[in-house]
Design a protein around this motif. Structure first.
Motif, mmCIF file in Angstrom:
data_model
loop_
_atom_site.group_PDB
_atom_site.id
_atom_site.type_symbol
_atom_site.label_atom_id
_atom_site.label_comp_id
_atom_site.label_asym_id
_atom_site.label_seq_id
_atom_site.Cartn_x
_atom_site.Cartn_y
_atom_site.Cartn_z
ATOM 1 N N PHE A 181 0.850 -1.156 0.010
ATOM 2 C CA PHE A 181 -0.135 -0.054 -0.094
ATOM 3 C C PHE A 181 0.950 1.352 -0.026
ATOM 4 O O PHE A 181 1.758 1.269 0.660
ATOM 5 N N THR A 182 0.407 2.279 -0.702
ATOM 6 C CA THR A 182 1.355 3.364 -0.945
ATOM 7 C C THR A 182 0.396 4.517 0.149
ATOM 8 O O THR A 182 -0.557 4.450 0.248
ATOM 9 N N PRO A 213 -3.433 4.818 0.481
ATOM 10 C CA PRO A 213 -3.376 3.757 1.479
ATOM 11 C C PRO A 213 -4.381 2.573 1.599
ATOM 12 O O PRO A 213 -4.160 1.536 2.469
ATOM 13 N N ASP A 214 -5.426 2.641 0.815
ATOM 14 C CA ASP A 214 -6.548 1.536 0.693
ATOM 15 C C ASP A 214 -6.205 0.797 -0.347
ATOM 16 O O ASP A 214 -7.078 -0.357 -0.289
ATOM 17 N N GLU A 215 -5.674 0.971 -1.297
ATOM 18 C CA GLU A 215 -5.508 0.276 -2.687
ATOM 19 C C GLU A 215 -4.487 -0.736 -2.578
ATOM 20 O O GLU A 215 -3.414 -0.368 -2.296
ATOM 21 N N ILE A 216 -4.834 -1.989 -2.860
ATOM 22 C CA ILE A 216 -3.990 -3.005 -2.896
ATOM 23 C C ILE A 216 -3.110 -3.147 -3.968
ATOM 24 O O ILE A 216 -3.542 -3.121 -5.151
ATOM 25 N N VAL A 259 3.311 -3.026 3.900
ATOM 26 C CA VAL A 259 3.254 -4.210 3.159
ATOM 27 C C VAL A 259 2.619 -5.452 3.979
ATOM 28 O O VAL A 259 2.756 -5.308 5.560
ATOM 29 N N GLU A 260 1.720 -6.299 3.511
ATOM 30 C CA GLU A 260 1.103 -7.337 4.293
ATOM 31 C C GLU A 260 1.561 -8.685 3.403
ATOM 32 O O GLU A 260 1.724 -8.699 2.243
ATOM 33 N N GLU A 261 1.897 -9.665 4.227
ATOM 34 C CA GLU A 261 2.138 -11.169 3.672
ATOM 35 C C GLU A 261 1.308 -12.065 4.137
ATOM 36 O O GLU A 261 0.711 -11.908 5.050
#
Ligand code: GTP
Length: 597
Positions: free
Chosen positions: A374-375, A379-382, A400-402
């Motif tokens: 997410f930038t 911030p909500d756009e994957i 970042v999510e993993e």
């Protein structure tokens, strides 16, 4: 319908599922001597060689029992975690399951995970204690373990040997006596579950289904609910050793369907088949699209082979719908494909099939899992990151999510310490520790998928001296501190060697990657500096020293044929090399991250 039984065999890998299936076919005379061939259900060569069942299949047996003829449909399930979605669909097509437990090995991780799947689908479980012929078998102890696990009686457990034939008739009797006949209504609209499909180059995709309600007739117009596509049922039939065409397959039974579809992606395991004119209102619950878990680049060794590689991949995809790929290019390797796989075994199988069936020599780059970035700006756009080059600039990165998994490990109590240390090193968090018996412990961890993609399974085997079994299932995305580590050879970044790593591991792995590359990259006429970097920051450095002498020097004045032999030998060694700038990189280097220990 009252004389039909649909069942599957679930077991931990190597506990004897395929051998037992063969025995049942023998016993019901489904297989004549001439057709008998070890592990009959594993029809792909590769499966037979590796001794694993990759694709699930089904077979129909007939058996006389107490003066009545029964139809027994055995639905085979793959044993490896990479293919767990296929296991869950085959299980959903049955009313009962044989739970095979090795009398020497007792209950293992996959015994339990498959059992849970079976219980979720309300299957009648018939416990089978296999390999009682083995001198190392512990029938009493293992029976106790099974009784504890299932809450059944010790008499319910059938002692058997798929090798010598002990217990096989008892198993067939139990299938008939204990597993309920299928329910369903022939007069309702067609509702059939697709539990498998196989690609046949001559006939197109063969779809394997279980009819829940209604019936499916030859030449009927049918519809696949998930895709919405309509086809004519060119041929329907039952699955004997060879296919036996029929006019109609009714509720309760299992069969195959041929519609002339040429692309495996049109037929989705888990989807519902219905009548195009009179569709069912209810699709069968639980359908999901299989999602690739591991991504890697595949490149031709010879850049000229790109088009041929594309053709081969397209053909592979026709019969393996779980393979996904899209073109990508790398400054170092040229044109290739970013491919998605169900897991590391699937990756190896695809690479091997490319080589065997299509004669392609390929380079596979460092695999990674799929991250969500997410930038700050959005911030909500994957942003899906399947490739190190997809990761946004660190300065613009919000988070970042993993992907995380729930890991189930069963081991002996002696090894709990080392197994825990390994899982914690791999960023695992312990969730539960349960003593199955005084000797055997089940450990549950939440772990990042990325950590098990690499060397986890091998390390687990080492720290537990082989006494640990492992299984996992995805539990969603969690926050991660991800960095991109680049590798520079001769001061040039080699994009195909970049890796996505957790910040806490980056320095250590970067350093070990450089060391490994120093070992793997052949010495050349000049020094080759190898550097690992995060952004502009160099975190490690090694050097491949220049050769001191010409390799052929020692042949001067000698026999010319010796010299030629030496050159031939060098040429062979070059097969899997890629020249990047002026540095020759062997294939192993691209996978170096996988083998750091
Ligand atoms: P996957 O198909 O890979 O999931 O494995 P599996 O569970 O089907 O195991 P498989 O049938 O391939 O058997 C594994 C090994 O155990 C083989 O070497 C078999 O010959 C052996 N085996 C299977 N059943 C018996 C048995 O009853 N007694 C003995 N002694 N060996 C057996």
């Amino acid at each position: 319908m009252k004389n039909i039984r649909n069942f599957c065999i679930i077991a931990h890998i190597d506990h004897g599922k395929s051998t037992l299936a063969d025995r049942l076919l023998d016993e019901t005379a489904t297989v004549t001597k001439r057709e008998a061939q070890a592990q009959l259900l594993d029809s792909m060569d590769l499966e037979r060689e590796r001794g694993i069942t990759i694709k699930s299949h089904a077979i129909q047996m007939e058996y006389m029992y107490k003066g009545e003829l029964y139809i027994l449909n055995l639905i085979d399930t793959p044993g490896h975690v990479d293919f767990s979605y296929e296991v869950s669909r085959s299980i959903a097509a049955c009313e009962g399951a044989l739970l095979v437990v090795d009398a020497a090995q007792s209950i293992q991780a996959q015994t339990i995970s498959n059992l849970y799947l079976a219980l979720e689908n309300d299957l009648e479980i018939i416990p089978v204690l296999n390999k009682v012929d083995l001198p190392s078998a512990n029938p009493e102890e293992v029976t106790d373990d099974i009784v504890d696990l299932l809450g059944c009686k010790a008499e319910d457990v059938i002692p058997a040997s798929a090798k010598t034939g002990i217990g096989i008739q008892e198993i067939l009797a139990a299938v008939i006596e204990r597993i309920p006949a299928p329910k369903g209504n022939v007069d309702e609209p067609l509702q059939a579950l697709i539990f498998d499909s196989v690609y046949n180059p001559f006939r197109g995709v063969e779809t394997y289904f279980r009819v829940l309600n209604g019936s499916i007739k030859k030449n009927q117009q049918i519809k696949f609910v998930a895709t919405g596509n309509t086809y004519g049922a060119d041929e329907v039939g039952t699955l004997k050793l060879t296919q036996a065409p029929k006019q109609e397959i009714k509720a309760g039974d299992v069969g195959y369907l041929i519609t002339g579809i040429k692309d495996a992606r049109e037929v989705k395991v888990g989807d519902t088949i219905t009548d195009a004119k009179n569709p069912t209102k209810n699709a069968i619950a639980g359908f999901e699209d299989v999602k690739p878990m591991v991504f890697a680049g595949i490149y031709p060794v010879d850049t000229e082979d790109y088009e041929e590689l594309r053709n081969s991949m397209e053909k592979l995809q026709l019969n393996d719908a779980s393979l996904v790929f899209e073109p990508e290019s790398s400054a170092a390797l040229g044109f290739g494909f970013r491919c998605g796989f169900l897991g590391m075994l699937h990756l190896e199988i695809i690479q091997e099939r490319l080589e065997r069936e299509f004669d392609m020599t390929v380079i596979t780059t460092v695999p990674n899992v799929s991250y969500h970035a997410f930038t700050h700006k959005n911030p909500d756009e994957i942003i899906l990151v399947n490739n190190p080059s997809d990761l946004p600039e660190p300065s613009s990165l919000n988070r970042v999510e993993e992907p995380f998994i729930k890991a189930t490990i069963i081991t002996k109590s002696d090894f709990v310490g080392p197994v825990m240390s390994l899982c914690i090193e791999k960023r695992g968090q312990i969730v539960a520790q349960t003593y199955l018996t005084t000797e055997r412990v089940e450990l549950n961890f939440d772990m990042p998928l990325a950590e098990i993609v690499f060397d986890f399974y091998d390390r687990l085997k080492t720290v537990s001296k082989g006494y640990a079994s492992f299984d996992y299932s995805p539990i969603g995305m969690r926050a991660s501190k991800l960095v991109k580590v680049d590798v520079l050879l001769n001061a040039q970044p080699v994009d195909a060697l970049s890796a996505l790593l957790h910040q806490d591991n980056a320095y250590d792995i970067g350093k070990r990657m450089c060391e490994k590359l120093r070992e793997l990259i052949p010495r050349q006429q000049f020094d080759i500096p190898i550097q690992a970097a995060i952004g502009a920051k160099i975190i490690s450095r090694e050097t491949v020293k220049a050769l001191r002498k010409d390799v052929t020097a020692k042949c001067y004045g000698g026999d010319i044929s010796r010299k030629r032999k030496l050159l031939e030998k060098q040429k062979k060694g070059k097969k899997r090399m890629r020249a990047v700038g002026n540095v020759e990189i062997p294939q192993e280097a691209f996978m170096a991250v996988l083998k750091l220990n």
